[in-house]
Scaffold this active site. Sequence first.
Site, PDB file in Angstrom:
ATOM      1  N   PHE A 187      43.080  32.688  44.067  1.00  0.00           N
ATOM      2  CA  PHE A 187      41.013  32.677  45.013  1.00  0.00           C
ATOM      3  C   PHE A 187      40.965  32.642  43.083  1.00  0.00           C
ATOM      4  O   PHE A 187      41.724  33.719  42.126  1.00  0.00           O
ATOM      5  CB  PHE A 187      41.195  33.646  46.018  1.00  0.00           C
ATOM      6  CG  PHE A 187      39.676  33.345  45.486  1.00  0.00           C
ATOM      7  CD1 PHE A 187      38.844  32.701  46.141  1.00  0.00           C
ATOM      8  CD2 PHE A 187      38.626  34.362  44.933  1.00  0.00           C
ATOM      9  CE1 PHE A 187      37.726  32.285  46.605  1.00  0.00           C
ATOM     10  CE2 PHE A 187      37.479  34.272  45.004  1.00  0.00           C
ATOM     11  CZ  PHE A 187      36.796  33.549  46.274  1.00  0.00           C
ATOM     12  N   SER A 189      38.559  34.734  41.348  1.00  0.00           N
ATOM     13  CA  SER A 189      39.414  36.430  40.762  1.00  0.00           C
ATOM     14  C   SER A 189      39.741  37.193  40.894  1.00  0.00           C
ATOM     15  O   SER A 189      39.969  38.610  40.337  1.00  0.00           O
ATOM     16  CB  SER A 189      37.280  36.391  41.271  1.00  0.00           C
ATOM     17  OG  SER A 189      38.499  36.569  43.186  1.00  0.00           O
ATOM     18  N   LYS A 190      40.903  36.402  41.374  1.00  0.00           N
ATOM     19  CA  LYS A 190      42.445  37.262  41.674  1.00  0.00           C
ATOM     20  C   LYS A 190      42.786  37.611  39.898  1.00  0.00           C
ATOM     21  O   LYS A 190      42.501  36.300  39.496  1.00  0.00           O
ATOM     22  CB  LYS A 190      43.441  36.774  43.133  1.00  0.00           C
ATOM     23  CG  LYS A 190      43.014  36.731  44.521  1.00  0.00           C
ATOM     24  CD  LYS A 190      43.056  37.934  44.898  1.00  0.00           C
ATOM     25  CE  LYS A 190      42.170  37.546  45.773  1.00  0.00           C
ATOM     26  NZ  LYS A 190      41.788  36.575  47.170  1.00  0.00           N
ATOM     27  N   ASN A 191      44.243  37.858  39.989  1.00  0.00           N
ATOM     28  CA  ASN A 191      44.371  38.981  38.287  1.00  0.00           C
ATOM     29  C   ASN A 191      45.440  37.136  38.120  1.00  0.00           C
ATOM     30  O   ASN A 191      45.530  37.643  36.787  1.00  0.00           O
ATOM     31  CB  ASN A 191      45.484  39.692  38.872  1.00  0.00           C
ATOM     32  CG  ASN A 191      44.742  41.367  39.114  1.00  0.00           C
ATOM     33  OD1 ASN A 191      43.632  41.242  39.069  1.00  0.00           O
ATOM     34  ND2 ASN A 191      45.748  41.888  39.126  1.00  0.00           N
ATOM     35  N   LEU A 192      45.603  36.351  39.409  1.00  0.00           N
ATOM     36  CA  LEU A 192      45.943  35.144  38.296  1.00  0.00           C
ATOM     37  C   LEU A 192      45.185  33.605  39.304  1.00  0.00           C
ATOM     38  O   LEU A 192      45.658  34.038  40.368  1.00  0.00           O
ATOM     39  CB  LEU A 192      48.054  34.460  38.341  1.00  0.00           C
ATOM     40  CG  LEU A 192      48.092  33.428  38.044  1.00  0.00           C
ATOM     41  CD1 LEU A 192      47.875  33.481  36.794  1.00  0.00           C
ATOM     42  CD2 LEU A 192      49.838  33.038  38.611  1.00  0.00           C
TER      43      LEU A 192
END
Length: 371
Positions: A187, A189-192
């Site tokens: 998604f 906004s996830k870290n990747l």
Amino acid sequence: MTDERRIPMVDLQKEFQRLKPKIMKEVEEVLGSGRYILGPKCFAFEQRLKAYVGTNHAVGVANGTDALYLALRALNIGPKDEVITTPFTFFASGETIAEVGAKPVFVDINADSYNIDPNKIEEAITPRTKAIIVVHLFGKGADMKEIMKIANKHQLRVIEDACQAIGTEEGGKRAGSIGDIGCFSFFPSKNLGAFGDAGMIVTNNDVLYEKVQELRNHGSKTKYHHRFIGINSRLDELQAAMLLVKLDYLDLFLYKRKKIAKRYTEKLSSYVKTPAEGKGRAHTYHQYCIELKERDHLAKLLDEQGISSEIYYPVPLHLQEAFQYLCYQKGDFPISEKVSKHILALPISPELSDSLQDKIIASVQRFVHGS
Ligand SMILES: *Cc1c(COP(=O)(O)O)cnc(C)c1O
């Protein structure tokens, strides 16, 4: 303060501008290739991701929720089965259990790690319990050593919801590689983060790998021959190509997050409750969360100063309307309920400058001094 000048939770626009030449080159290549689904980019990203996480197999899927759903399906979990998870997580961790027809059984969290409390798991196990979905919340690694011990003792399968924890590493093992199946979300906004929805399932188990590969593609290995009832949950070539670019920067991004977190903790730990340090330190700070009684008041004040903040999560799963049929009551999971009232996530993003960090720190300090 205008919206452009607000400090966002994560600055995706700035990150895109930095990576734009590389990303646009990939986009052009994919669009020109005529291969848009399950092609070479998806395959290459699966290869790179499994090497990064440290598993034998990886299967690209459409999003993290599907990853959890397909993991449960691959483990043959369905009606009459029970699956343990915590009520303090994103809704999908519990939702997917219900989606396969099984019953979510909640176990409260540890007050410092926000992850499932291994000491409370055994009392929730019944003859119907088939699996535990372990969430590595906010990027903090759950206590996998204890959890695996309990799972092995009771012959339960372990699904790691590592959607917030890519790269979290403890004892040389990365989140997602320790249980039977690991699930990731990309998604934005996830870290990747992708530029849309995307997800991945990882495993060391050959049988589960084969099954997930078929389940994501209508239960089919050979075209128009279907062994199972599956779903359509594939990782687009476009998203895979852009994720390949960003994967090269992941360790740098995680390093920056940890550095900001260290600074926040140094300056804020005498003012508010800051993320737990010490034993089981592995954390990649998908979110940096503080706790304080006057949480809502601080959030309002930050907002007035143009600083974003978010409440993850305001309503624990056992008190969600959708889970009313499980007949849980207020007070059943006191730690989750208390934390949901006091927790507040501050902006943390690899792009957050020192001066903006200082502004956020000063605002929190001033608020606590004044209240
Ligand atoms: C993001 C997230 C999911 C779901 O991922 P999607 O890609 O949004 O479907 C599941 N579990 C947790 C803990 C998450 O943070």
